[in-house]
Design a protein around this motif. Structure first.
Motif, PDB file in Angstrom:
ATOM      1  N   ILE A 189     -21.701  12.686   1.520  1.00 23.02           N
ATOM      2  CA  ILE A 189     -21.378  12.052   0.246  1.00 23.02           C
ATOM      3  C   ILE A 189     -21.382  10.542   0.473  1.00 23.02           C
ATOM      4  O   ILE A 189     -20.780  10.047   1.429  1.00 23.02           O
ATOM      5  CB  ILE A 189     -20.002  12.489  -0.284  1.00 23.02           C
ATOM      6  N   ALA A 190     -22.085   9.819  -0.391  1.00 23.15           N
ATOM      7  CA  ALA A 190     -22.157   8.356  -0.272  1.00 23.15           C
ATOM      8  C   ALA A 190     -21.675   7.709  -1.562  1.00 23.15           C
ATOM      9  O   ALA A 190     -21.842   8.258  -2.659  1.00 23.15           O
ATOM     10  CB  ALA A 190     -23.579   7.909   0.040  1.00 23.15           C
ATOM     11  N   GLY A 191     -21.067   6.538  -1.425  1.00 22.28           N
ATOM     12  CA  GLY A 191     -20.597   5.772  -2.579  1.00 22.28           C
ATOM     13  C   GLY A 191     -20.985   4.317  -2.452  1.00 22.28           C
ATOM     14  O   GLY A 191     -21.753   3.945  -1.569  1.00 22.28           O
ATOM     15  N   ASP A 192     -20.428   3.479  -3.338  1.00 23.28           N
ATOM     16  CA  ASP A 192     -20.780   2.057  -3.381  1.00 23.28           C
ATOM     17  C   ASP A 192     -22.296   1.913  -3.402  1.00 23.28           C
ATOM     18  O   ASP A 192     -22.888   1.157  -2.624  1.00 23.28           O
ATOM     19  CB  ASP A 192     -20.187   1.322  -2.178  1.00 23.28           C
ATOM     20  N   MET A 193     -22.931   2.646  -4.314  1.00 28.32           N
ATOM     21  CA  MET A 193     -24.387   2.739  -4.330  1.00 28.32           C
ATOM     22  C   MET A 193     -25.045   1.452  -4.824  1.00 28.32           C
ATOM     23  O   MET A 193     -24.534   0.774  -5.706  1.00 28.32           O
ATOM     24  CB  MET A 193     -24.828   3.910  -5.210  1.00 28.32           C
ATOM     25  N   ALA A 194     -26.186   1.150  -4.225  1.00 28.27           N
ATOM     26  CA  ALA A 194     -27.015   0.022  -4.650  1.00 28.27           C
ATOM     27  C   ALA A 194     -28.375   0.572  -5.061  1.00 28.27           C
ATOM     28  O   ALA A 194     -29.047   1.235  -4.263  1.00 28.27           O
ATOM     29  CB  ALA A 194     -27.177  -0.985  -3.512  1.00 28.27           C
ATOM     30  N   TRP A 195     -28.775   0.315  -6.318  1.00 28.36           N
ATOM     31  CA  TRP A 195     -30.049   0.788  -6.849  1.00 28.36           C
ATOM     32  C   TRP A 195     -30.896  -0.414  -7.254  1.00 28.36           C
ATOM     33  O   TRP A 195     -30.377  -1.349  -7.853  1.00 28.36           O
ATOM     34  CB  TRP A 195     -29.837   1.691  -8.068  1.00 28.36           C
ATOM     35  N   PHE A 233     -23.537  11.984  -9.061  1.00 26.27           N
ATOM     36  CA  PHE A 233     -22.434  12.595  -9.804  1.00 26.27           C
ATOM     37  C   PHE A 233     -21.293  11.599  -9.931  1.00 26.27           C
ATOM     38  O   PHE A 233     -21.253  10.578  -9.244  1.00 26.27           O
ATOM     39  CB  PHE A 233     -21.955  13.877  -9.125  1.00 26.27           C
ATOM     40  N   SER A 234     -20.349  11.889 -10.815  1.00 25.71           N
ATOM     41  CA  SER A 234     -19.156  11.060 -10.992  1.00 25.71           C
ATOM     42  C   SER A 234     -18.004  11.673 -10.219  1.00 25.71           C
ATOM     43  O   SER A 234     -17.683  12.855 -10.406  1.00 25.71           O
ATOM     44  CB  SER A 234     -18.784  10.948 -12.476  1.00 25.71           C
ATOM     45  N   ALA A 235     -17.375  10.891  -9.351  1.00 22.39           N
ATOM     46  CA  ALA A 235     -16.223  11.367  -8.591  1.00 22.39           C
ATOM     47  C   ALA A 235     -14.999  11.460  -9.496  1.00 22.39           C
ATOM     48  O   ALA A 235     -15.007  10.989 -10.633  1.00 22.39           O
ATOM     49  CB  ALA A 235     -15.952  10.419  -7.426  1.00 22.39           C
ATOM     50  N   GLU A 236     -13.931  12.073  -8.982  1.00 22.10           N
ATOM     51  CA  GLU A 236     -12.719  12.253  -9.775  1.00 22.10           C
ATOM     52  C   GLU A 236     -12.112  10.924 -10.209  1.00 22.10           C
ATOM     53  O   GLU A 236     -11.494  10.834 -11.269  1.00 22.10           O
ATOM     54  CB  GLU A 236     -11.691  13.060  -8.967  1.00 22.10           C
ATOM     55  N   ASN A 237     -12.307   9.888  -9.389  1.00 17.56           N
ATOM     56  CA  ASN A 237     -11.752   8.578  -9.746  1.00 17.56           C
ATOM     57  C   ASN A 237     -12.678   7.775 -10.655  1.00 17.56           C
ATOM     58  O   ASN A 237     -12.398   6.620 -10.989  1.00 17.56           O
ATOM     59  CB  ASN A 237     -11.433   7.771  -8.492  1.00 17.56           C
ATOM     60  N   GLY A 238     -13.803   8.390 -11.054  1.00 17.84           N
ATOM     61  CA  GLY A 238     -14.734   7.733 -11.950  1.00 17.84           C
ATOM     62  C   GLY A 238     -15.869   6.994 -11.261  1.00 17.84           C
ATOM     63  O   GLY A 238     -16.821   6.566 -11.916  1.00 17.84           O
TER      64      GLY A 238
END
Length: 385
Positions: free
Chosen positions: A304-310, A340-345
């Motif tokens: 699982i990855a976050g702080d995404m850069a597109w 997807f959206s995590a529980e914290n948004g």
């Protein structure tokens, strides 16, 4: 998707070149000057003199952060004077402290494995440095560095939109390709960024530099970020907190000297003896434990990855296929990506590998490629077993 190379600087263009004193940046400046560009050399000043000198007999050369910065700047200044190139030193010490050094320490102390080069490129080299150049009243058409990467633009809009941003692609010399380290730079910044060495190999770089009689061709290659000898000194601002080293069943195998000294996949320097090879499987900052396991237990099916850069800040809405690199030195592997959206948004992605990958380390970056072009990336939050 089809891509076209972005126009390179030409005769009459004003180009700011990030100079480090190494062969890559020095050759970049010379190639541009020989094309008829007006070249302005700029060097970041990072060193605050806040770390003690190394023990007598220890040499430190070629690191990103260290007291040898003074020598690097003088060599850059001498090079520019010899070739009639305007030269400036830009002070980014405070920005580097916050964005790189403080981040580096905080991540390790949280049980994660940071990547300071990615952080530095995003917030300092292509952030604070460019801001400092503009604040100094230095006008330029392009900003160039000696990175091995390529700038392209898609022929069609991304993900069904009309957005066609500047994007980073892999260089010709895959063994030296540095696109991975650049994925977080905003597309708006990349519009005026170019990498003139993208089409040549590292071997050719040295050959051309020697033909041009550049002294930088005889310098040793720079090290990454900070040398091993300085690691403990960097973390000496507060005492390390010792704790248990355990196996997957919770059995205590020994004591660690502070979780900041360990990273996923590590084998050496663990300080335990079990009669068989063990590796760092995970690090729990909450309980202050380091978990060891056999090599086979380090394989993961995804992450699982976050702080995404597109690119262009255009986020895909549906599942898609791509290649992914989970660290700079790893080979790209096929994967399925599902936003997807995590529980914290927060917006995150689930990445499932076509084949299991070893030692997925939270804190490192998962960078996505399609046709050799970076289509996104983010920070690894956790592995999926």
């Amino acid at each position: 998707m089809e891509y076209s190379d972005l126009k390179m600087p030409g005769k009459g263009d004003c180009v700011a070149v990030g100079l480090s004193g190494g062969v890559d940046s020095t050759l970049t400046a010379m190639l541009l000057k020989n094309k008829g560009c007006r070249v302005i050399g700029v060097t970041m000043s990072l060193w605050k003199g806040d770390l003690p000198q190394l023990p007598q007999g220890k040499l430190l050369r070629g690191s990103c952060y260290g007291p040898d910065e003074v020598t690097d700047i003088e060599e850059c200044r001498k090079f520019c004077n010899e070739h009639d190139i305007e030269y400036h030193v830009i002070d980014v010490k405070e920005q580097y402290q916050k964005a790189v050094l403080d981040y580096f320490k905080a991540e390790y102390r949280a049980g994660r494995t940071p990547n300071p080069c990615i952080q530095c490129n995003r917030f300092v080299k292509f952030g604070a440095l460019l801001q400092g150049i503009r604040e100094a009243g230095i006008a330029f058409d392009y900003f160039c560095t000696g990175h091995y990467a390529r700038m392209v633009r898609p022929e069609q809009g991304l993900w069904g939109t009309g957005c066609r941003p500047a994007m980073i692609a892999s260089a010709t010399d895959i063994s030296k390709d540095q696109a991975y380290f650049l994925y977080k730079i905003p597309s708006a910044v990349l519009e005026t960024v170019r990498f003139p060495l993208y089409g040549i190999t590292k071997k050719e770089t040295f050959e051309i530099a020697r033909k041009l009689d550049l002294k930088a061709a005889e310098r040793h290659e720079s090290q990454d970020f900070i040398p091993e000898e300085y690691f403990d000194l960097l973390f000496s601002d507060k005492p390390s907190v010792t704790g248990d080293i355990i196996d997957l069943d919770g059995h205590i195998l020994g004591k660690h000297r502070g979780i900041e000294h360990y990273t996923i996949g590590q084998r050496r320097g663990l300080g335990v003896s079990t009669g068989r090879p063990l590796y760092v499987h995970s690090i729990d900052a909450r309980t202050n434990v380091v978990v060891l396991a056999d090599n086979d237990a380090l394989s993961c099916r995804g992450l699982i990855a976050g702080d995404m850069a597109w690119p262009g800040s255009v986020e895909p809405q549906q599942r898609f296929r791509s290649l992914v690199k989970i660290r700079f030195a790893s080979r790209p592997v096929g994967c399925t990506v599902e936003p997807f959206s995590a529980e914290n948004g927060d917006r995150e992605v689930s990445i499932t590998f076509d084949e299991p990958q070893r030692a997925v380390a939270p804190g490192q970056s998962a960078v996505l490629y399609c046709d050799g072009v970076i289509i996104g990336g983010g920070t690894i939050l956790r592995s999926l077993q």
